[in-house]
Structure formats: structure tokens, C-alpha cells
Design a protein around this motif. Structure first.
Motif, PDB file in Angstrom:
ATOM      1  N   SER A 470      -2.622  13.134 -16.147  1.00 39.44           N
ATOM      2  CA  SER A 470      -3.906  12.620 -15.620  1.00 39.44           C
ATOM      3  C   SER A 470      -3.966  13.102 -14.037  1.00 39.44           C
ATOM      4  N   LEU A 471      -4.729  14.356 -13.680  1.00 39.54           N
ATOM      5  CA  LEU A 471      -4.768  14.576 -12.544  1.00 39.54           C
ATOM      6  C   LEU A 471      -5.627  13.473 -11.382  1.00 39.54           C
ATOM      7  N   TRP A 472      -6.425  13.271 -12.151  1.00 40.81           N
ATOM      8  CA  TRP A 472      -7.425  12.238 -11.225  1.00 40.81           C
ATOM      9  C   TRP A 472      -6.784  10.955 -10.731  1.00 40.81           C
ATOM     10  N   GLN A 473      -5.773  10.475 -11.607  1.00 39.15           N
ATOM     11  CA  GLN A 473      -4.908   9.591 -11.294  1.00 39.15           C
ATOM     12  C   GLN A 473      -4.028   9.954 -10.072  1.00 39.15           C
ATOM     13  N   VAL A 474      -3.316  11.162 -10.179  1.00 38.54           N
ATOM     14  CA  VAL A 474      -2.744  11.560  -9.056  1.00 38.54           C
ATOM     15  C   VAL A 474      -3.574  11.566  -7.834  1.00 38.54           C
ATOM     16  N   TYR A 475      -4.683  11.934  -7.847  1.00 34.64           N
ATOM     17  CA  TYR A 475      -5.612  11.958  -6.510  1.00 34.64           C
ATOM     18  C   TYR A 475      -5.699  10.673  -6.086  1.00 34.64           C
ATOM     19  N   LEU A 476      -6.023   9.657  -6.749  1.00 26.86           N
ATOM     20  CA  LEU A 476      -6.245   8.056  -6.578  1.00 26.86           C
ATOM     21  C   LEU A 476      -4.848   7.557  -5.933  1.00 26.86           C
ATOM     22  N   ILE A 477      -3.838   7.746  -6.794  1.00 26.90           N
ATOM     23  CA  ILE A 477      -2.555   7.231  -6.273  1.00 26.90           C
ATOM     24  C   ILE A 477      -2.137   7.790  -4.861  1.00 26.90           C
ATOM     25  N   THR A 478      -2.361   8.986  -4.751  1.00 28.97           N
ATOM     26  CA  THR A 478      -2.016   9.674  -3.304  1.00 28.97           C
ATOM     27  C   THR A 478      -2.864   9.261  -2.298  1.00 28.97           C
ATOM     28  N   ALA A 479      -4.210   9.023  -2.487  1.00 32.72           N
ATOM     29  CA  ALA A 479      -5.048   8.550  -1.366  1.00 32.72           C
ATOM     30  C   ALA A 479      -4.797   7.211  -1.313  1.00 32.72           C
ATOM     31  N   ALA A 480      -4.500   6.379  -2.248  1.00 30.46           N
ATOM     32  CA  ALA A 480      -4.292   4.965  -1.973  1.00 30.46           C
ATOM     33  C   ALA A 480      -2.886   4.713  -1.292  1.00 30.46           C
ATOM     34  N   ALA A 481      -1.922   5.502  -1.679  1.00 36.99           N
ATOM     35  CA  ALA A 481      -0.677   5.380  -0.815  1.00 36.99           C
ATOM     36  C   ALA A 481      -0.471   6.061   0.632  1.00 36.99           C
ATOM     37  N   THR A 482      -1.252   6.898   0.986  1.00 33.42           N
ATOM     38  CA  THR A 482      -1.805   7.132   2.131  1.00 33.42           C
ATOM     39  C   THR A 482      -2.215   6.143   3.309  1.00 33.42           C
ATOM     40  N   VAL A 483      -3.475   5.663   2.414  1.00 33.30           N
ATOM     41  CA  VAL A 483      -4.153   4.598   3.246  1.00 33.30           C
ATOM     42  C   VAL A 483      -3.252   3.429   3.624  1.00 33.30           C
ATOM     43  N   MET A 484      -2.566   2.890   2.429  1.00 34.85           N
ATOM     44  CA  MET A 484      -1.551   1.777   2.541  1.00 34.85           C
ATOM     45  C   MET A 484      -0.688   2.029   3.628  1.00 34.85           C
ATOM     46  N   ASN A 485       0.003   3.353   3.684  1.00 37.58           N
ATOM     47  CA  ASN A 485       0.949   3.544   4.619  1.00 37.58           C
ATOM     48  C   ASN A 485       0.500   3.630   6.023  1.00 37.58           C
ATOM     49  N   VAL A 486      -0.720   3.919   6.133  1.00 36.42           N
ATOM     50  CA  VAL A 486      -1.324   3.803   7.416  1.00 36.42           C
ATOM     51  C   VAL A 486      -1.681   2.568   7.850  1.00 36.42           C
ATOM     52  N   ALA A 487      -1.976   1.658   6.867  1.00 41.23           N
ATOM     53  CA  ALA A 487      -2.235  -0.223   7.324  1.00 41.23           C
ATOM     54  C   ALA A 487      -0.696  -0.363   7.681  1.00 41.23           C
ATOM     55  N   LEU A 488       0.195  -0.235   6.926  1.00 39.43           N
ATOM     56  CA  LEU A 488       1.394  -0.892   7.081  1.00 39.43           C
ATOM     57  C   LEU A 488       2.085  -0.440   8.239  1.00 39.43           C
ATOM     58  N   ILE A 489       2.054   1.156   8.692  1.00 42.29           N
ATOM     59  CA  ILE A 489       2.415   1.548  10.126  1.00 42.29           C
ATOM     60  C   ILE A 489       1.709   0.944  11.187  1.00 42.29           C
ATOM     61  N   SER A 490       0.461   0.595  10.871  1.00 38.99           N
ATOM     62  CA  SER A 490      -0.362   0.238  11.840  1.00 38.99           C
ATOM     63  C   SER A 490       0.173  -1.161  12.358  1.00 38.99           C
ATOM     64  N   VAL A 491       0.554  -2.059  11.244  1.00 39.23           N
ATOM     65  CA  VAL A 491       1.199  -3.241  11.626  1.00 39.23           C
ATOM     66  C   VAL A 491       2.230  -3.100  12.898  1.00 39.23           C
ATOM     67  N   LEU A 492       3.127  -2.262  12.460  1.00 48.67           N
ATOM     68  CA  LEU A 492       4.308  -2.091  13.132  1.00 48.67           C
ATOM     69  C   LEU A 492       4.006  -1.611  14.648  1.00 48.67           C
ATOM     70  N   PHE A 493       3.261  -0.288  14.616  1.00 44.94           N
ATOM     71  CA  PHE A 493       2.795   0.034  16.204  1.00 44.94           C
ATOM     72  C   PHE A 493       2.025  -1.204  16.907  1.00 44.94           C
ATOM     73  N   THR A 494       1.155  -1.874  16.310  1.00 48.36           N
ATOM     74  CA  THR A 494       0.338  -2.748  16.660  1.00 48.36           C
ATOM     75  C   THR A 494       1.349  -3.958  17.169  1.00 48.36           C
ATOM     76  N   LEU A 495       2.327  -4.477  16.454  1.00 45.34           N
ATOM     77  CA  LEU A 495       3.089  -5.637  16.819  1.00 45.34           C
ATOM     78  C   LEU A 495       4.199  -5.165  17.835  1.00 45.34           C
ATOM     79  N   PHE A 496       4.842  -4.018  17.633  1.00 48.80           N
ATOM     80  CA  PHE A 496       5.860  -3.655  18.541  1.00 48.80           C
ATOM     81  C   PHE A 496       5.641  -2.674  19.567  1.00 48.80           C
TER      82      PHE A 496
END
Length: 605
Positions: A470-496
Motif C-alpha cells: 500500500s503506497l498511499w499508506q507509506v505516504y501517510l505514515i511518512t508524513a505523520a512520522a515527520t510531523v510527530m517528530n517535529v512536535a516532539l523535538i519542538s518540546v525539547l528545543f522549547t524546554l531546554f
């Protein structure tokens, strides 16, 4: 300003990439062999066995049981469907399958088999990168367990072949014994029957000689009687001749002729004439009889003599010959019995030798014998299969690459933005609007960079290119993972702040790479890292990719969980910013000291 941002980006890449490569290399040096017994491995025994009754071979069952008992890996004996469904879902790291003709190949290893019985090992590098290399090494080590399961079959096959050859030779020996017995019987028949028969034939010949003597004596007697009879016949003939000699027959015949002429109707004259003719015939006949009885050259006397001689000899010889033939026949009967036994023994000898030759392995020429020796020493081979191989730039590496770049690129992008020191009581905190703008900018740039880098790897570096279900699922999971990591890293940069946030982000990435199960099997890592497996966001990303690439269930739970984590992380970031602003406002109420200078980590206009 653009030059400053480019410089920060270069510095971020130069610092981050070697650090990531070094960390991955360090993890690659981890030795998981002490815990490979906890790796779930599926065993499929498709072997149907070979033979019937006491000769039946079930080598596949023996190999499967030995593997499970060995405990070298976490072996589970399952059916084929469950095994390969588990391989796609990531429940099993690889599948060991014993083919259906496994026992047949081993049972015929010394006859028709020309290749080792193959056990297939199937890997799926979409799930775990190191499973194929660790599994291959482990399979080499458990080869002894496999050989133990088939040794009785392979060696037993050769022993059976040699045993069959021995049985055939023993049968041949029994036949040769019977052949010897037949020869003995033949010898005894000749000595006890045929030889006496020949002796009796000799005795018969003696009797024949005696009969010939008796016949000779009888011939003498017959000759004497014949002489006497001849003498009498001669005397009769002589008397008749004397009688007829006293009567002038010629003159009487002349007178009768004259009288018949004078008295033609006188019948008495005819009677006298007949009487005269009878006397003449009697004279001649009596002389002929006398000659036949006395003259050895006469037909009667000579034929009678030969007939009597031949008849006597024939009678005597035939009687003796009959007696001898009876004995000879009995001897021949014995000889025939011995010949039959000889034939039976020879037949058994031939059959036994032929059976033994058929049952004996045919090892062929030198090359065939060399090949067979190698086959016997290694009767079982392994055939490695890959759903998607990662080694040698294979498509199986794509999942790991996507997982790494969806986290590494956001870190690099964050590091390329202008930094801000850790927020203190003297610093003005960043506004929610600034943090939101920064997050959206990092997310947008990261998504573009991820897609570009993923496309380069997908189409130009891997061969063949990945082929997810399922190629479209690969697109979705890649986009979601990227955005999630942006949000998680933002926590660390904002906090520390910038420096500590970058370091903690990289450290968090390294810890997840070692524990999330996509590179190392999580069962083989130290216990603290196994705990991280269950709480790591990267684990969810791995499960999402596993579902999309392999076409199994689990995509939507993983996708929703990633979105939830991203939303929660974004909320945490905003909450931190609000808390910092409230704290700053409370500390810098009217009447307090001057505002501190603020340096916000935002893109330079």
C-alpha cells in the motif's frame, strides 16, 4: 541573514551526520548472540515422510523437534499459513520451512538423489534489518541440530544398502551350498547307479556271448537235423529216379501218342499220360526239395540258416539289453534329479547375486563418487530467501531509511534555525505565535526534505526499488512520522533551548534506533532498551511501515497513535510556552527591573 542560516545548516549537518553514523556503527558492534534464544522463529514442517511400515522415514519431524529442543532460537512449530502471516506482521523474524520431499531426498541419498535436501529460510528485512544476518549466523551454528535429526536417516540408508548387499550375498551363498549338494547327488548317482548299470551292461554282454554260444550249438543241431532230412529227401529223390529210370518213359510216351492217334476217344490213355507227367514232376520236385534241404547255397536252406541265427541272437541280445536298459534308466533318473538340484541351486545363486547387485548402491564414476561423498557429509543444505533484502542496496533497507530521515531531518532543520539560550528568569519568553510559526516552518521544510531524500533513495540508490503493498499508506505514515517528530523535538528545543535541545534530540534518536526493533531485534538488546521499545514513538512508526509495506493489519492503530502523540507534543510545547510567559509576567510585574533582551529561535525574516 541568509548566509547565517546557510552556515548554521552546514554546521548542523556536519555535526549531526557523523554523530548519527558513529552511533549507528556503535550499535552495530552490539553482540546479541547471548539472547537470540528469545527471538521468535517459525518452523514449518511440510515433510510428508517416505516409505511405509517399518521402513517409513519422517526426517522432517526429527529435524523440527531437534530444533525446538535445542533452544538455540525461540523456535515455534506452526503451520505454513500462520508462519508467513506472522513474518509479514513482524511476529516472526524469519521462517524455516522443511520441504515436503525432505524425507524422500534423504532416504534416496545413496541412489537417485544428486543434491542435498534443502531447508528454506525466509527473511523480511522490511521488519528488522539485522534479523537476516543474525539469523544466517544462527542457522550455521544450529546446523549440528539439523544434521543430528537426519544422521540416522542418511547413515541408515547406507547401512541398509550394505545390509541388503550382505543379505543378497548370503542368499547367493545358500544357493551355492545347494549347488554343491546337487553336485554331490550327481556324483553319488554316477557312482552308485550309473557305474553298476554299466557293469550290468557288461554282464549282459557276457550273457549275450553265452546266448551266442547256445545259438551256435543250436545251429549245429539244426544243421544235423537238416542234414538228416536232406539225406532222407535225397534218398526219396533217388528212389523216384530209380523207379522212373526202370520205365522207358520216352517209349511209353511215344506209344501213348500212337495209341491216341489210333484211339482218339480213349480216356484211359489220357489218364496214363497224366500219370507219366506226374512221375516226371515228382522226380523233379523230390530232387528240388532235397537240394533246398541240403544245399547251403539254396535259397531256403541259406535263408533258414540266417533267420534262425539272427532270430536267436536278436532274442538273446534284446533280453539282455532290456535288463541293462532298466538299470541304465534308473541311473539316468538319479542323474536327472541331481541335475535339477544343480539347476535350482544355480538359479538361487543367480537370483541372490542379482538382487544383491540391484540393492547395492551404484556410486557411478569418480566425479559422481566425489559428489556423493560431499552429499553424505552434508546431506542437508540451506536456501535463503528474502521478501525484501536490505543488503547490497536492496529494497528492504527503505523502512529503516525512512524512519531515520523522518526524525533526523527535523533535528537538522531545527538546528539550522537561529538559536535561543535556555529561558531564565531574566529572559523574555517566546510567544505562542512565534512557537507556532517556527513549528509550521520546520514541519513544512522537513516534509519537503524528507520527500526529496526519500525519492532519491527510493528510485536511484536501491535496486530493485521497494514495492510496498500500500503506497498511499507509506505516504501517510511518512508524513505523520515527520510531523510527530517535529512536535516532539519542538518540546525539547522549547524546554531546554538550542544546544541542550539539539543534544537531547540526537540522544533520544539514538536510544530509539537501538530499541525500536527495526535494526536490532528488541528481544536481544539489554533490558532497559527493551523497556524503551514499548514507549518509543519510533516503534509505532515501525509498526505503521510494517503494515503498509507488507499489507497486514495494524496500520490505522499505529497512524492514529502517531497523530495523537504529535498533537499531545504540540500541546505540551504550547503549554510550556504559556507557562514561561505567565512566569515571566509574574516576575516582571510593574515596579520590577527592566525587561530582559529576548532572542527567539525563529526564522530570520
Amino acid at each position: 541573514m541568509q548566509r547565517s542560516r546557510l552556515l548554521r545548516l552546514i554546521v548542523a549537518v556536519v555535526v549531526t551526520i557523523p554523530l548519527v553514523i558513529s552511533a549507528i556503527y556503535m550499535w552495530a558492534l552490539w553482540d546479541p548472540t547471548k539472547k537470540v534464544d528469545e527471538m521468535p522463529i517459525a518452523i514449518v514442517n511440510s515433510d510428508v515422510g517416505y516409505g511405509e511400515g517399518a521402513d517409513r522415514v519422517d526426517a522432517g519431524q526429527g529435524v523440527a523437534e531437534n530444533l525446538v529442543k535445542s533452544g538455540a532460537l525461540g523456535f515455534e512449530l506452526v503451520d505454513e499459513q500462520k508462519a508467513y502471516e506472522g513474518l509479514r506482521a513482524g511476529d516472526y523474524y524469519f521462517v524455516i520451512q522443511i520441504p515436503k520431499d525432505f524425507s524422500e531426498s534423504l532416504a534416496n541419498i545413496a541412489t537417485v538423489t544428486e543434491a542435498p535436501a534443502l531447508i528454506s529460510v525466509t527473511f523480511n528485512d522490511y521488519n528488522t534489518l539485522k534479523a537476516s544476518s543474525i539469523g544466517g549466523s544462527a542457522m550455521e551454528k544450529i546446523q549440528q541440530s539439523v544434521l543430528k535429526g537426519v544422521a540416522a536417516t542418511t547413515v541408515g540408508t547406507l547401512v541398509d544398502g550394505v545390509q541388503s548387499l550382505g543379505d543378497g550375498l548370503r542368499t547367493a551363498a545358500d544357493g551355492s551350498t545347494q549347488l554343491a549338494d546337487g553336485t554331490t547327488t550327481l556324483r553319488e548317482g554316477i557312482e552308485n547307479e550309473l557305474a553298476p548299470g554299466v557293469g550290468q551292461a557288461t554282464e549282459g554282454a557276457g550273457k549275450l556271448a553265452a546266448g551266442a554260444g547256445t545259438l551256435s550249438q543250436g545251429l549245429y543241431t539244426l544243421q544235423a537235423g537238416t542234414d538228416t532230412l536232406g539225406d532222407g529227401a535225397t534218398q526219396i529223390a533217388d528212389g523216384i529216379e530209380r523207379l522212373t529210370g526202370q520205365i522207358p518213359l520216352a517209349q511209353v510216351e511215344q506209344l501213348l501218342q500212337q495209341a491216341k492217334a489210333a484211339l482218339p476217344n480213349a480216356s484211359q490213355l489220357d489218364t496214363v499220360t497224366e500219370l507219366i507227367e506226374g512221375l516226371k514232376a515228382l522226380q523233379a520236385g523230390s530232387r528240388q526239395v532235397a537240394n533246398e534241404l541240403t544245399d547251403p547255397n539254396a535259397q531256403y536252406r541259406g535263408g533258414l540258416n540266417k533267420l534262425v541265427d539272427g532270430g536267436a541272437q536278436l532274442s538273446s541280445g534284446a533280453n539282455e539289453l532290456s535288463a541293462g536298459m532298466v538299470k541304465l534308466d534308473a541311473g539316468v533318473a538319479k542323474l536327472a534329479d541331481g541335475a535339477r538340484q544343480l539347476d535350482e541351486g544355480a538359479g538361487k545363486l543367480s537370483t541372490g547375486l542379482n538382487d544383491g547387485a540391484e540393492q547395492a548402491p551404484d556410486f557411478g564414476d569418480q566425479d559422481r563418487r566425489t559428489s556423493l561423498a560431499s552429499l553424505i557429509s552434508t546431506p542437508v543444505g540451506k536456501e535463503y530467501k528474502h521478501v525484501a533484502q536490505a543488503q547490497f542496496n536492496g529494497p528492504g533497507a527503505m523502512v529503516v531509511i525512512l524512519i531515520i530521515i523522518t526524525m533526523l531531518i527535523p533535528i537538522v532543520v531545527f538546528m539550522s534555525f537561529r538559536g535561543h539560550r535556555f529561558v531564565t528568569d531574566d529572559e523574555a519568553p517566546r510567544s505562542v505565535r512565534d512557537i507556532a510559526r517556527r513549528g509550521l516552518a520546520v514541519a513544512g521544510i522537513s516534509l519537503v526534505a524528507v520527500w526529496v531524500l526519500a525519492a532519491l533513495v527510493w528510485f536511484f540508490m536501491l535496486s530493485p526499488s521497494p514495492d510496498p503493498v500500500s503506497l498511499w499508506q507509506v505516504y501517510l505514515i511518512t508524513a505523520a512520522a515527520t510531523v510527530m517528530n517535529v512536535a516532539l523535538i519542538s518540546v525539547l528545543f522549547t524546554l531546554f533551548g538550542y544546544v541542550v535541545g539539539a543534544v537531547t534530540s540526537l540522544a533520544w534518536m539514538m536510544l530509539q534506533l537501538f530499541s525500536y526493533g527495526g535494526i536490532w531485534m528488541y528481544q536481544t538488546v539489554p533490558a532497559p532498551f527493551q523497556w524503551l521499545y514499548w514507549i518509543s514513538p519510533m516503534t509505532l512508526v515501525q509498526k505503521g511501515y510494517t503494515a503498509s509495506f507488507n499489507g497486514v493489519s495494524g496500520f490505522w492503530p499505529a497512524f492514529v497513535s502517531i497523530i495523537v502523540i504529535g498533537v499531545v507534543a504540540a500541546g505540551i510545547t504550547l503549554a510550556i510556552v504559556q507557562w514561561q510567559n505567565k512566569r515571566y509576567q509574574s516576575l516582571n510585574a510593574p515596579g520590577s527591573s527592566g525587561d530582559a533582551d529576548t532572542e527567539i529561535l525563529t526564522p530570520t525574516p
